[in-house]
Design a protein around this motif. Sequence first.
Motif, PDB file in Angstrom:
ATOM      1  N   ASP A 107       0.605  -1.035  -0.105  1.00  0.00           N
ATOM      2  CA  ASP A 107      -0.028   0.183   0.003  1.00  0.00           C
ATOM      3  C   ASP A 107       0.993   1.267   0.086  1.00  0.00           C
ATOM      4  O   ASP A 107       1.445   1.599   0.864  1.00  0.00           O
ATOM      5  CB  ASP A 107      -0.786  -0.059   1.304  1.00  0.00           C
ATOM      6  CG  ASP A 107      -1.918   1.053   1.185  1.00  0.00           C
ATOM      7  OD1 ASP A 107      -1.680   2.194   0.329  1.00  0.00           O
ATOM      8  OD2 ASP A 107      -2.825   1.070   2.084  1.00  0.00           O
ATOM      9  N   THR A 138       0.451   4.684  -0.269  1.00  0.00           N
ATOM     10  CA  THR A 138       0.062   5.725   0.461  1.00  0.00           C
ATOM     11  C   THR A 138       0.408   5.340   2.023  1.00  0.00           C
ATOM     12  O   THR A 138       1.165   5.767   2.893  1.00  0.00           O
ATOM     13  CB  THR A 138      -1.379   6.048   0.362  1.00  0.00           C
ATOM     14  OG1 THR A 138      -1.459   6.137  -0.990  1.00  0.00           O
ATOM     15  CG2 THR A 138      -1.508   7.060   1.446  1.00  0.00           C
ATOM     16  N   ASP A 139      -0.305   4.178   2.607  1.00  0.00           N
ATOM     17  CA  ASP A 139      -0.155   3.936   4.053  1.00  0.00           C
ATOM     18  C   ASP A 139       0.990   3.287   4.503  1.00  0.00           C
ATOM     19  O   ASP A 139       1.428   3.287   5.610  1.00  0.00           O
ATOM     20  CB  ASP A 139      -1.487   3.277   4.573  1.00  0.00           C
ATOM     21  CG  ASP A 139      -2.903   4.089   4.259  1.00  0.00           C
ATOM     22  OD1 ASP A 139      -2.686   5.308   4.495  1.00  0.00           O
ATOM     23  OD2 ASP A 139      -3.927   3.538   4.142  1.00  0.00           O
ATOM     24  N   GLY A 140       1.426   2.427   3.778  1.00  0.00           N
ATOM     25  CA  GLY A 140       2.573   1.538   4.050  1.00  0.00           C
ATOM     26  C   GLY A 140       3.922   2.213   3.774  1.00  0.00           C
ATOM     27  O   GLY A 140       4.811   1.505   4.267  1.00  0.00           O
ATOM     28  N   VAL A 159       3.270   7.551   3.988  1.00  0.00           N
ATOM     29  CA  VAL A 159       3.062   8.000   4.988  1.00  0.00           C
ATOM     30  C   VAL A 159       4.296   7.672   6.363  1.00  0.00           C
ATOM     31  O   VAL A 159       4.586   8.669   6.908  1.00  0.00           O
ATOM     32  CB  VAL A 159       1.423   7.656   5.742  1.00  0.00           C
ATOM     33  CG1 VAL A 159       1.110   8.174   7.055  1.00  0.00           C
ATOM     34  CG2 VAL A 159       0.457   8.178   4.941  1.00  0.00           C
ATOM     35  N   PRO A 160       4.466   6.520   6.462  1.00  0.00           N
ATOM     36  CA  PRO A 160       5.750   6.283   7.470  1.00  0.00           C
ATOM     37  C   PRO A 160       6.767   7.162   7.058  1.00  0.00           C
ATOM     38  O   PRO A 160       7.660   7.636   8.137  1.00  0.00           O
ATOM     39  CB  PRO A 160       5.951   4.949   7.230  1.00  0.00           C
ATOM     40  CG  PRO A 160       4.424   4.152   7.049  1.00  0.00           C
ATOM     41  CD  PRO A 160       3.876   5.293   5.934  1.00  0.00           C
ATOM     42  N   THR A 168      -4.855  -4.429  -1.472  1.00  0.00           N
ATOM     43  CA  THR A 168      -3.878  -5.421  -0.557  1.00  0.00           C
ATOM     44  C   THR A 168      -4.539  -6.563   0.045  1.00  0.00           C
ATOM     45  O   THR A 168      -4.467  -7.067   1.123  1.00  0.00           O
ATOM     46  CB  THR A 168      -3.654  -4.445   0.717  1.00  0.00           C
ATOM     47  OG1 THR A 168      -4.717  -4.013   1.580  1.00  0.00           O
ATOM     48  CG2 THR A 168      -2.800  -3.240   0.410  1.00  0.00           C
ATOM     49  N   ASP A 218      -6.205  -7.187   4.368  1.00  0.00           N
ATOM     50  CA  ASP A 218      -4.735  -7.340   4.358  1.00  0.00           C
ATOM     51  C   ASP A 218      -4.481  -8.468   5.152  1.00  0.00           C
ATOM     52  O   ASP A 218      -5.225  -9.199   5.987  1.00  0.00           O
ATOM     53  CB  ASP A 218      -4.039  -5.780   4.863  1.00  0.00           C
ATOM     54  CG  ASP A 218      -4.823  -5.337   6.200  1.00  0.00           C
ATOM     55  OD1 ASP A 218      -5.184  -6.218   7.002  1.00  0.00           O
ATOM     56  OD2 ASP A 218      -4.768  -4.271   6.199  1.00  0.00           O
TER      57      ASP A 218
END
Length: 493
Positions: free
Chosen positions: A297, A299-301, A304-305, A446, A471
Amino acid sequence: MADAADNATRQSWGAYGYDVVTLALAAIDTVIARQGFDNEVTYDEVVAGLGALGANAHPDRPADEHSAVARYVVDALLNRREREAPYSYQISIFGRDTDGSVRHRLIPAEFRLLTEHEDHSRGINVLRASTDAINALVGGLEFDVEDEQAAVELMLARQLERGAFGQAEKAAERSRLLSVRYADELRTLLADTVRDIRTVLAQWAEHVPEQLERNRAHLEERLAAESRLLDHVRGALDAADAEPAVATAAARIAGLLEECRKRHTELHGRLVSARIIFLDEQTRQSFRPVGGLRNPDITDGVLVPLLMMPAADAVDPAETFAILLAGTRVPRMVRFADLVDDLLAPRREPTPEEPPAPEEELGDPDPPAVPPAVLAAAANVVDAIGLPARLSDLLLAVRVADLTDGVDRHAVERLIALAVLWNYAPETAQDVSTAVDTAARVLGQTAVVDADGTRITVPGWSGDDLIVADDEEALARWAATYSVAVRGDREAS
């Protein structure tokens, strides 16, 4: 180096009698002195050292000329005129036929003297002497290093005993060169093992273990012999009536023996760990299972981190991503000759693209793709049910869903089943790119699928009642909740 010496007479400084051959031998010796250590010599350092020798030989000439001579010698050793290709010459092989006549053959022989390598730990280019260059200094072409080194040390001991310190210094220098050759043989074997164990597996299976044991015994003998020789040399240094020339030669011999002992001590440690390196690389390269790879992912995986990390920690992954996105980096060892060839190449005239010839259709036409209405209906059913869910729940939801007029309900049901099956066993798909896009639009980017042995009970379908989740984490939570519920039912019954 004979050609380099001949060509030197045609240089602008050729009339001043610079000894190119001696400078070349000095350059090789400079490289060997630091080869194998963490501070291997660079091109500029060798040029600076040869320039100083040139200044001592011709102090009345300008410094720029000394540097030009030094660069000429080092470039000749690297064979930069031929883009650092190996030197090649013809050697004669004579043999006798069955009738007694002599047969002559010409065989090309290739060799290198100096080579340029990138030192990744320091981020610079360094020079290394080849085996041919070491052999040229030692004075032989083919010999057994262990026997040669033992013979040299015996000769050195006899020379020291009778006080021939001038000859002993040459023998100590010869022993140092042999130590470099001995270390290079082991370094090459271990480097090949780490790079690809398959290329040296036959060697490890046949003679490498015996060779390592022989090397270990040889190094122990050499370390003991070097300790005795050092004691003898230090005795000459401590003598009150020692002549200055003898003391100076003894000091140089002691330095050479100390370097040999340092190299042999380091090499002994590498020998001890050689078998461990082989076993570790065998495990890493042969027995490690191929890891699975799922679409992340972004964006989130990933994004963003990365944005939430401190700037100092985010620099390395961001630079790596930028390099991979922009393409390969310029190599450190750029060849100017290649650039000149590219610039001098004739310009290619643009040719108009001809329209492709029409292809004749043979056989049945390709089946049509999934209609957009069916694809949207399948995604809406999955969104309405929500994940995690079993395949049976999704199929039953299709049968009661309010679909748009003209949408084939059976096609929607079949599309959901195919998307779930592909996520569970992707190797069964023929058109991977189409399968990836279709499954992602129906189940999500996912989505993961697993089986727990439960059989499907929906009429018209058979097999496992697969579990579909958003997921991996959602699948794990669902499995834990399901196992608790099953355990509760069993205890209640």
